[in-house]
Design a protein around this motif. Structure first.
Motif, PDB file in Angstrom:
ATOM      1  N   ALA A 126     -21.515  57.265 -55.407  1.00 53.30           N
ATOM      2  CA  ALA A 126     -20.324  57.525 -54.295  1.00 53.30           C
ATOM      3  C   ALA A 126     -19.343  56.289 -54.437  1.00 53.30           C
ATOM      4  N   ALA A 127     -19.471  55.193 -54.816  1.00 53.59           N
ATOM      5  CA  ALA A 127     -18.664  54.042 -54.853  1.00 53.59           C
ATOM      6  C   ALA A 127     -17.314  54.534 -55.445  1.00 53.59           C
ATOM      7  N   ARG A 128     -16.195  53.939 -54.887  1.00 58.80           N
ATOM      8  CA  ARG A 128     -15.000  54.446 -55.817  1.00 58.80           C
ATOM      9  C   ARG A 128     -13.847  53.436 -55.455  1.00 58.80           C
ATOM     10  N   ILE A 129     -12.905  53.561 -56.307  1.00 55.83           N
ATOM     11  CA  ILE A 129     -11.573  52.605 -56.288  1.00 55.83           C
ATOM     12  C   ILE A 129     -10.437  53.598 -55.799  1.00 55.83           C
ATOM     13  N   ASP A 130      -9.689  53.319 -54.751  1.00 56.65           N
ATOM     14  CA  ASP A 130      -8.606  54.309 -54.207  1.00 56.65           C
ATOM     15  C   ASP A 130      -7.442  53.942 -55.297  1.00 56.65           C
ATOM     16  N   PRO A 131      -6.694  55.242 -55.358  1.00 58.98           N
ATOM     17  CA  PRO A 131      -5.751  55.142 -56.242  1.00 58.98           C
ATOM     18  C   PRO A 131      -4.502  54.066 -56.024  1.00 58.98           C
ATOM     19  N   SER A 132      -4.541  53.564 -54.727  1.00 59.79           N
ATOM     20  CA  SER A 132      -3.383  52.604 -54.285  1.00 59.79           C
ATOM     21  C   SER A 132      -3.769  51.254 -55.107  1.00 59.79           C
ATOM     22  N   VAL A 133      -5.178  51.003 -55.330  1.00 60.91           N
ATOM     23  CA  VAL A 133      -5.458  49.870 -55.965  1.00 60.91           C
ATOM     24  C   VAL A 133      -5.055  49.981 -57.709  1.00 60.91           C
ATOM     25  N   GLY A 134      -5.444  51.058 -58.227  1.00 61.56           N
ATOM     26  CA  GLY A 134      -4.922  51.407 -59.568  1.00 61.56           C
ATOM     27  C   GLY A 134      -3.545  51.527 -59.784  1.00 61.56           C
ATOM     28  N   ALA A 135      -2.652  51.716 -58.642  1.00 59.74           N
ATOM     29  CA  ALA A 135      -1.348  51.590 -58.984  1.00 59.74           C
ATOM     30  C   ALA A 135      -0.941  50.161 -59.088  1.00 59.74           C
ATOM     31  N   LEU A 136      -1.525  49.513 -58.352  1.00 55.31           N
ATOM     32  CA  LEU A 136      -1.512  47.839 -58.374  1.00 55.31           C
ATOM     33  C   LEU A 136      -1.659  47.420 -59.684  1.00 55.31           C
ATOM     34  N   ARG A 137      -2.953  47.589 -59.936  1.00 55.18           N
ATOM     35  CA  ARG A 137      -3.643  46.830 -61.220  1.00 55.18           C
ATOM     36  C   ARG A 137      -4.339  48.077 -62.141  1.00 55.18           C
ATOM     37  N   PRO A 138      -3.654  48.760 -62.877  1.00 50.28           N
ATOM     38  CA  PRO A 138      -4.348  49.900 -63.689  1.00 50.28           C
ATOM     39  C   PRO A 138      -5.575  49.072 -64.669  1.00 50.28           C
ATOM     40  N   ASP A 139      -5.175  47.988 -64.836  1.00 54.87           N
ATOM     41  CA  ASP A 139      -6.495  47.729 -65.779  1.00 54.87           C
ATOM     42  C   ASP A 139      -7.598  46.973 -65.269  1.00 54.87           C
ATOM     43  N   TYR A 140      -7.540  47.168 -63.979  1.00 58.54           N
ATOM     44  CA  TYR A 140      -8.775  46.834 -63.239  1.00 58.54           C
ATOM     45  C   TYR A 140      -9.890  47.465 -63.509  1.00 58.54           C
ATOM     46  N   ARG A 141     -11.278  46.894 -63.452  1.00 56.32           N
ATOM     47  CA  ARG A 141     -12.568  47.348 -63.720  1.00 56.32           C
ATOM     48  C   ARG A 141     -13.666  46.823 -62.702  1.00 56.32           C
ATOM     49  N   ALA A 142     -14.476  47.258 -61.956  1.00 55.58           N
ATOM     50  CA  ALA A 142     -15.673  46.735 -61.567  1.00 55.58           C
ATOM     51  C   ALA A 142     -16.967  47.228 -61.842  1.00 55.58           C
ATOM     52  N   LEU A 143     -17.826  46.259 -62.270  1.00 56.23           N
ATOM     53  CA  LEU A 143     -19.182  46.576 -62.798  1.00 56.23           C
ATOM     54  C   LEU A 143     -19.792  46.343 -61.635  1.00 56.23           C
ATOM     55  N   LEU A 144     -20.443  47.218 -60.971  1.00 51.75           N
ATOM     56  CA  LEU A 144     -21.432  47.114 -59.997  1.00 51.75           C
ATOM     57  C   LEU A 144     -22.709  47.026 -60.372  1.00 51.75           C
ATOM     58  N   ILE A 145     -23.655  46.162 -60.016  1.00 51.00           N
ATOM     59  CA  ILE A 145     -24.951  46.224 -60.359  1.00 51.00           C
ATOM     60  C   ILE A 145     -25.943  46.217 -59.153  1.00 51.00           C
ATOM     61  N   VAL A 146     -26.901  46.955 -59.050  1.00 53.42           N
ATOM     62  CA  VAL A 146     -27.864  47.066 -57.926  1.00 53.42           C
ATOM     63  C   VAL A 146     -29.099  46.348 -58.512  1.00 53.42           C
ATOM     64  N   ALA A 147     -29.844  45.513 -57.738  1.00 52.22           N
ATOM     65  CA  ALA A 147     -31.037  45.072 -57.942  1.00 52.22           C
ATOM     66  C   ALA A 147     -32.001  45.083 -56.964  1.00 52.22           C
ATOM     67  N   GLU A 148     -33.296  45.510 -57.207  1.00 51.11           N
ATOM     68  CA  GLU A 148     -34.200  45.870 -56.235  1.00 51.11           C
ATOM     69  C   GLU A 148     -35.479  44.954 -56.532  1.00 51.11           C
ATOM     70  N   GLY A 149     -36.061  44.610 -55.624  1.00 56.79           N
ATOM     71  CA  GLY A 149     -37.321  43.715 -55.915  1.00 56.79           C
ATOM     72  C   GLY A 149     -37.155  42.281 -56.177  1.00 56.79           C
ATOM     73  N   LEU A 150     -36.067  41.805 -55.676  1.00 56.84           N
ATOM     74  CA  LEU A 150     -35.516  40.387 -55.721  1.00 56.84           C
ATOM     75  C   LEU A 150     -36.614  39.522 -55.079  1.00 56.84           C
ATOM     76  N   VAL A 151     -36.444  38.305 -55.582  1.00 56.14           N
ATOM     77  CA  VAL A 151     -37.135  37.135 -54.778  1.00 56.14           C
ATOM     78  C   VAL A 151     -36.235  36.358 -54.009  1.00 56.14           C
TER      79      VAL A 151
END
Length: 230
Positions: free
Chosen positions: A10-35
């Protein structure tokens, strides 16, 4: 209850951000069971290594690209620096020691010259999205030991959920509601890349983070998704 896979999807990047920096990428990492916990020998070793190998942000193309991106939406990068730029400038005098999980991701951020933030997934309300603010969104922080609600400037690039802004100015400052604590066991980490950092380098930084988290918490489980602005 929303699954980790559904939340990431469900995570997303709004097109308005893409218009500003079309080279942008986000790597999302979810971690569970952390200490979680206070800074310790594990996080100290990672920070010390990052300090010893930190580059000059004035000479690194990825740090320079982030300063340009901040200027593009009206931020003054000398006053509100991109997170990795600020950390690299602190490295010669010593990086902050905050808590176990924050120290780990700060060390990876410096080592790979990538803006990187971590937040408590259990404190999110709805999906994560990157957008440009309209100026009415609430942003919760502490000032003088008291809770304060501010609002971003219209047009500012922000991460947000259903309750408000979780991080202002792309990767400048996180809110108190979703920040990591010494009790966090489920977290989402956001790695921000612009043109000078290609997908291979971005994924290498992501692997360094998951390796460090899993070494510190052998039972941890991770999942990831790469989002593109264009």
């Amino acid at each position: 209850m929303t699954t980790t896979e559904d939340w990431l999807a469900a995570a997303r990047i709004d097109p308005s951000v893409g218009a500003l920096r079309p080279d942008y990428r986000a790597l999302l990492i979810v971690a569970e069971g952390l200490v979680p916990g206070p800074s310790d020998a594990v996080s100290e070793e990672l920070l010390a290594k990052a300090e010893a190998t930190a580059c000059d942000p004035e000479q690194h193309p990825h740090a320079a690209a982030w300063r340009e991106a901040f200027q593009a939406f009206g931020a003054k990068p000398k006053r509100t620096r991109p997170s990795v730029d600020a950390l690299l400038r602190r490295a010669p005098e010593g990086l902050p020691r905050i808590d176990r999980l924050t120290d780990i991701y700060n060390a990876v951020s410096v080592a790979h010259v990538v803006p990187l933030g971590g937040e408590d997934l259990d404190r999110y309300a709805g999906p994560l999205r990157l957008t440009r603010a309209d100026g009415t969104e609430p942003f919760e922080l502490m000032s003088g030991g008291e809770p304060v609600t501010e609002h971003p400037r219209a047009g500012e690039v922000v991460w947000r959920d259903d309750e408000g802004v979780t991080c202002r100015r792309w990767n400048w400052r996180q809110c108190v509601r979703t920040r990591l604590t010494t009790e966090t066991t489920r977290a989402v980490f956001l790695l921000d890349a612009l043109g000078p950092m290609d997908d291979t380098a971005l994924r290498e930084a992501g692997r360094a983070l998951t390796d460090a988290l899993c070494a510190a918490a052998p039972g941890a489980v991770t999942a990831s998704r790469l989002l593109r602005a264009a």
